[in-house]
Design an enzyme around this catalytic site. Structure first.
Site, PDB file in Angstrom:
ATOM      1  N   SER A  56      -3.264   1.559  -8.819  1.00  0.00           N
ATOM      2  CA  SER A  56      -2.159   1.286  -9.653  1.00  0.00           C
ATOM      3  C   SER A  56      -2.739   2.037 -11.337  1.00  0.00           C
ATOM      4  CB  SER A  56      -1.467  -0.011  -9.830  1.00  0.00           C
ATOM      5  OG  SER A  56      -0.804  -0.106  -8.631  1.00  0.00           O
ATOM      6  N   SER A  68      -7.293  -6.530  -9.232  1.00  0.00           N
ATOM      7  CA  SER A  68      -7.790  -7.858  -8.922  1.00  0.00           C
ATOM      8  C   SER A  68      -9.285  -7.768  -8.581  1.00  0.00           C
ATOM      9  CB  SER A  68      -7.140  -8.562  -7.584  1.00  0.00           C
ATOM     10  OG  SER A  68      -5.841  -8.424  -7.846  1.00  0.00           O
ATOM     11  N   GLU A  99      -2.035  -2.876  15.656  1.00  0.00           N
ATOM     12  CA  GLU A  99      -1.560  -3.497  14.435  1.00  0.00           C
ATOM     13  C   GLU A  99      -2.254  -5.112  14.710  1.00  0.00           C
ATOM     14  OE1 GLU A  99      -0.723  -2.823  11.616  1.00  0.00           O
ATOM     15  OE2 GLU A  99       0.021  -0.512  11.862  1.00  0.00           O
ATOM     16  N   GLN A 131      -9.277  -2.682  -5.477  1.00  0.00           N
ATOM     17  CA  GLN A 131      -8.497  -1.415  -5.291  1.00  0.00           C
ATOM     18  C   GLN A 131      -8.001  -0.632  -6.567  1.00  0.00           C
ATOM     19  OE1 GLN A 131      -5.122  -1.307  -2.005  1.00  0.00           O
ATOM     20  NE2 GLN A 131      -3.886  -1.442  -3.992  1.00  0.00           N
TER      21      GLN A 131
END
Length: 662
Positions: A406, A438, A521, A403
């Site tokens: 950030s 990560s 969900e 991902q």
């Protein structure tokens, strides 16, 4: 929210709160101020006529034929309105004797008689004492009655805490200082969010103590009661203090009702006894192997589903381990909440049954890691070609994702990211720096947010890209962490080309896509295990001669971990009942982080000065001289930072759950 979950219990709580408020209980408390002999007889007559104290007695014995959980729901509702008099003692006494009436109850030998009358204590809404004035009978509690008393007192603590939270939040929404509502101030918002965390923990523990009784398993009930005693009463006092703090000067006045609830919380805590004593019992039970196991009643809805699911799971379990992941993917059992053909679009009941049968057969789902975040976005917003290209290979583990969100200057404030994407022929050129990424060193693909339009508000100029991590211009540099290892990375994007077919949805949709959740969900049952460090603490309690203070700390760690699991169970039960998630899911992350961090520190502390000479750091070659316990303690520090800091999450809880102003 309250301890009530089912529609019937929610309706019971609402009707009793309305009825209790109509009695004018606060006025009755204030009118009896200074009168040690006041028994609130007029109000008690209404309570007796309504049968509130005998809800859990059989109808043949003059009761309501309900469960102990029904009784707890009723006491919580009445405590919310601060109904005075002997309701708690009467409810405990009725269950102890099997007969409705007005009772005093002595829970501890030579202790105070609950609702015995004769003394004006700190709780102005009750009259505890020696048991003589006005009591029809004093019930001397055996161990079972003590557990009933703690269970129902925990329900009252839940009602008190909920009133305090609601009152504080309402005041924070309306009170203005420095030109704005005080709920917009982060300090107040965080205080209210922390009150929410504690109130939900009280709700969960109080609910479970009642629910465990109703299963008939005495060992499980005893454990649940001790968890409630270790959790609810100190918690209610803290929430009551928080309420007064938010109210400020007005909360310190005698005219405001806040001090009446604070007094009730203090009184309940003193009557029940030490949370530390209960925590020591929790430790002893945990050492003997007791863990809280909550069996969900699916109301028969699982019966038509279970045989087919069990047969399919048994087929998967019989396959070689290397073939099980593909079988889970093909059946949709890997991600049953995802839409077909990659999942089953499964409702909550089906999801729970699949989980139960997989656990029964010993089949463990592989962790999708970042793919679990990337693929839902592709499923919901991607093109058919993107779904065909990425979804199944990701489920099979053939594609590893990272991902790229950030940035050095954009952590929790993701909308301020600076990585830019410039439109070129056939695609985009991305330039910028990402951090805390990560598995970037081995990822095949990354989900990346980049700014495609600098002339619109921050949230609107962001686009969601799928980036091939082997593209020219990408440099991955490992970041060494406090453990000495490098699990995170910096990623530098230098004019990296991303083709148009790797844009998800439309340019500018990135912020909306980054917050994607599927309509169905994920619903999962909580494990009976307490978490790595808590289980390790229990292991140390079993193998070492710990002192009483240390054993108490272990018990509190077990209690908190148990409550975290209960929050997940309550979320699942709400989903099965057709309701959206309550505050439990948000609170569970906040409390879960605290549990993991505190318990990992406890494990190290339990070993005294031994860790001072077992130090070191992980070396680049992968050798770790640092003990596993110390490594875990160091590593868990990231939990209150990653995925949104604890402080940001409290802002979110304050605004989205409690409705406080931004």
């Amino acid at each position: 929210m309250s301890i009530a979950i089912t529609d019937e219990q929610v309706e019971l709580a609402a009707s009793l709160r309305k009825w209790a408020a109509s009695l004018g209980p606060i006025d009755a408390v204030r009118a009896a101020e200074g009168d040690a002999d006041a028994r609130f007889d007029d109000l008690w007559g209404a309570v007796e006529e309504m049968g509130v104290a005998a809800i859990a007695l059989p109808e043949g014995a003059g009761g309501g034929g309900g469960t102990l959980l029904d009784q707890a729901v009723a006491l919580e509702a009445c405590a919310y309105e601060l109904v005075p008099g002997g309701l708690l003692g009467a409810a405990v006494g009725a269950l102890a004797t099997g007969t409705p009436g007005r009772y005093g109850v002595r829970v501890h030998p030579d202790g105070v008689v609950w609702d015995g009358g004769g003394a004006l204590g700190i709780d102005l809404s009750a009259r505890h004492g020696a048991g003589a004035p006005g009591s029809a009978e004093v019930v001397e509690a055996d161990d079972r009655t003590r557990r009933i008393a703690v269970t129902l007192a925990a329900a009252e603590a839940s009602g008190v805490a909920r009133w305090c939270l609601d009152t504080a939040v309402e005041y924070a929404k309306t009170r203005e200082q420095f030109g704005q509502k005080i709920g917009a101030f982060q300090a107040v918002k965080h205080l209210c969010a922390q009150m929410l965390e504690t109130a939900e923990a009280i709700n969960a523990a109080a609910w479970d103590a009642s629910a465990a009784h109703d299963t008939g398993d005495e060992e499980q009930w005893a454990f649940a009661v001790d968890v409630a005693q270790a959790t609810c009463f100190d918690g209610a006092v803290e929430v009551a203090k928080g309420c007064i703090q938010v109210l400020g000067g007005i909360g310190f006045t005698y005219e405001h009702d806040a001090h009446l609830y604070y007094r009730r919380a203090l009184s309940l805590r003193s009557l029940v006894g030490s949370a530390d004593v209960a925590a020591e019992r929790v430790t002893a039970a945990a050492v003997q192997g007791v863990r809280r196991r909550v069996d969900v009643d699916l109301g028969g809805l699982d019966e038509p589903l279970r045989p087919g699911i069990r047969a399919e799971v048994e087929r998967i379990a019989a396959l070689p381990a290397a073939e099980q992941r593909a079988a889970l993917t093909d059946t949709g059992y890997l991600t049953p909440h995802w839409p077909a053909p990659y999942g089953l679009g499964a409702d909550p009941v089906t999801q729970v049954v699949i989980d139960q049968e997989l656990a029964r057969a010993g089949v463990t789902r592989p962790d999708l890691v970042i793919a679990g975040w990337a693929v839902p976005t592709i499923l919901q917003h991607g093109t058919d070609e993107q779904r065909e290209r990425f979804v199944r290979p990701s489920l099979l583990g053939e594609l590893v994702w990272c991902q790229l969100f950030s940035e050095p200057g954009s952590g929790s404030d993701l909308a301020s990211l600076r990585t830019r994407a410039v439109k070129v022929d056939g695609g985009w050129r991305l330039t910028g720096q990402k951090v805390w990424t990560s598995v970037a060193e081995r990822a095949d693909w990354g989900i990346c947010l980049a700014r495609t339009d600098a002339d619109v508000p921050q949230h609107k100029g962001i686009t969601y890209f799928l980036v091939d991590m082997r593209t020219a211009g990408i440099e991955v540099r490992p970041l060494r962490e406090i453990t000495g290892e490098a699990l995170f990375n910096e990623v530098f994007l230098d004019d990296v080309f991303v083709p148009d077919e790797c844009v998800v949805a439309e340019p500018g949709d990135g912020w909306r896509l980054a917050r994607t959740t599927l309509a169905n969900e994920r619903v999962a049952m909580a494990s009976a295990r307490l978490g790595k460090s808590v289980e390790r603490a229990v292991e140390l309690a079993a193998s070492r001669d710990l002192g009483p203070v240390q054993r108490v700390k272990v018990g509190h760690a077990v209690a908190l971990a148990t409550v975290c699991g209960l929050l997940g169970v309550r979320t699942t039960l709400r989903a099965i009942g057709g309701h959206g998630p309550g505050p439990e899911s948000s609170v569970a992350k906040l409390l879960g982080v605290r549990s993991r961090q505190d318990s990992s520190e406890l494990v190290v502390a339990l070993q005294g000065d031994e860790l001072a000479v077992v130090g070191g750091v992980a070396r680049a070659d992968g050798d770790r001289a640092l003990s596993a316990d110390a490594w875990e303690m160091l590593n868990t520090r990231c939990l209150s930072i990653a995925g949104g800091t604890t402080q940001i999450l409290r802002n979110v809880a304050g605004e989205r759950i409690l409705g406080l102003p931004r």
